[in-house]
Enzyme design. Sequence first.
Site, mmCIF file in Angstrom:
data_model
loop_
_atom_site.group_PDB
_atom_site.id
_atom_site.type_symbol
_atom_site.label_atom_id
_atom_site.label_comp_id
_atom_site.label_asym_id
_atom_site.label_seq_id
_atom_site.Cartn_x
_atom_site.Cartn_y
_atom_site.Cartn_z
ATOM 1 N N GLY A 182 0.847 -1.183 0.000
ATOM 2 C CA GLY A 182 0.000 0.000 0.000
ATOM 3 C C GLY A 182 0.881 1.230 0.000
ATOM 4 O O GLY A 182 2.047 1.170 0.421
ATOM 5 N N CYS A 185 6.406 -0.027 7.271
ATOM 6 C CA CYS A 185 5.993 1.145 6.503
ATOM 7 C C CYS A 185 7.111 1.498 5.534
ATOM 8 O O CYS A 185 8.291 1.493 5.918
ATOM 9 C CB CYS A 185 5.721 2.310 7.455
ATOM 10 N N LEU A 186 6.754 1.826 4.311
ATOM 11 C CA LEU A 186 7.754 2.205 3.317
ATOM 12 C C LEU A 186 8.476 3.495 3.702
ATOM 13 O O LEU A 186 9.573 3.753 3.209
ATOM 14 C CB LEU A 186 7.103 2.343 1.939
ATOM 15 N N HIS A 227 -3.887 1.443 7.960
ATOM 16 C CA HIS A 227 -2.545 2.043 7.870
ATOM 17 C C HIS A 227 -2.534 3.189 6.858
ATOM 18 O O HIS A 227 -2.035 4.279 7.155
ATOM 19 C CB HIS A 227 -1.558 0.938 7.464
ATOM 20 N N GLU A 228 -3.096 2.959 5.673
ATOM 21 C CA GLU A 228 -3.076 3.994 4.624
ATOM 22 C C GLU A 228 -3.969 5.178 5.003
ATOM 23 O O GLU A 228 -3.603 6.329 4.744
ATOM 24 C CB GLU A 228 -3.471 3.415 3.266
ATOM 25 N N HIS A 262 -2.061 7.391 7.309
ATOM 26 C CA HIS A 262 -1.117 8.261 6.587
ATOM 27 C C HIS A 262 -1.804 9.546 6.125
ATOM 28 O O HIS A 262 -1.266 10.640 6.285
ATOM 29 C CB HIS A 262 -0.544 7.554 5.360
#
Length: 184
Positions: free
Chosen positions: A56, A104-105, A146-147, A150
Amino acid sequence: MRHRSVPGSSGRVRPMRLLGDPVLHAPCEEVTDFGPALAQLVEDMFATMYAARGVGLAANQIGVAQRVFVYDCPDDEDVRHLGHVVNPRLVAVDGEVLRGPEGCLSLPGLESGTPRHDEAVVEGVTLDGKPCRISGTGFFARCLQHECDHLDGGLYLDHLTGLRRRRALRAAARAPWAGRTAAG
């Protein structure tokens, strides 16, 4: 017959914003322009997510403070969920709160047991402004939550407490990317 392209195939990989970058810590703006720039943003987001081997990606993770995220994420039954959401809102969470591994990226290489609801529902619109509703369970529900975090200016670290939070913050401070705001 119209052939759909592979998501991200016409996109370019953009630099990933890292922990500490102000764009990650502020709520994103609603999308109001549904033109070609939005479609290109989504393509770039898919390309960037795939290049980083993520499941994601929120727009602010590539420095765009707009309410958009993309996903290509399995659920706990290994069913693939693929798509995008514009102006998403987390409208429901349910089920047991489970602590599971979450990364997380924007914090590459780090992971921590993070509590999330086992079921989540997100509502928003597609690139052409059509309403959509996405329901997820298990790992996919974790991804949806999670997204959405953000886009509200949050990170999974915000859900950690006590020793788990202190350990995660120490690991982030020692990470090879610590002190940088972008990678890529």
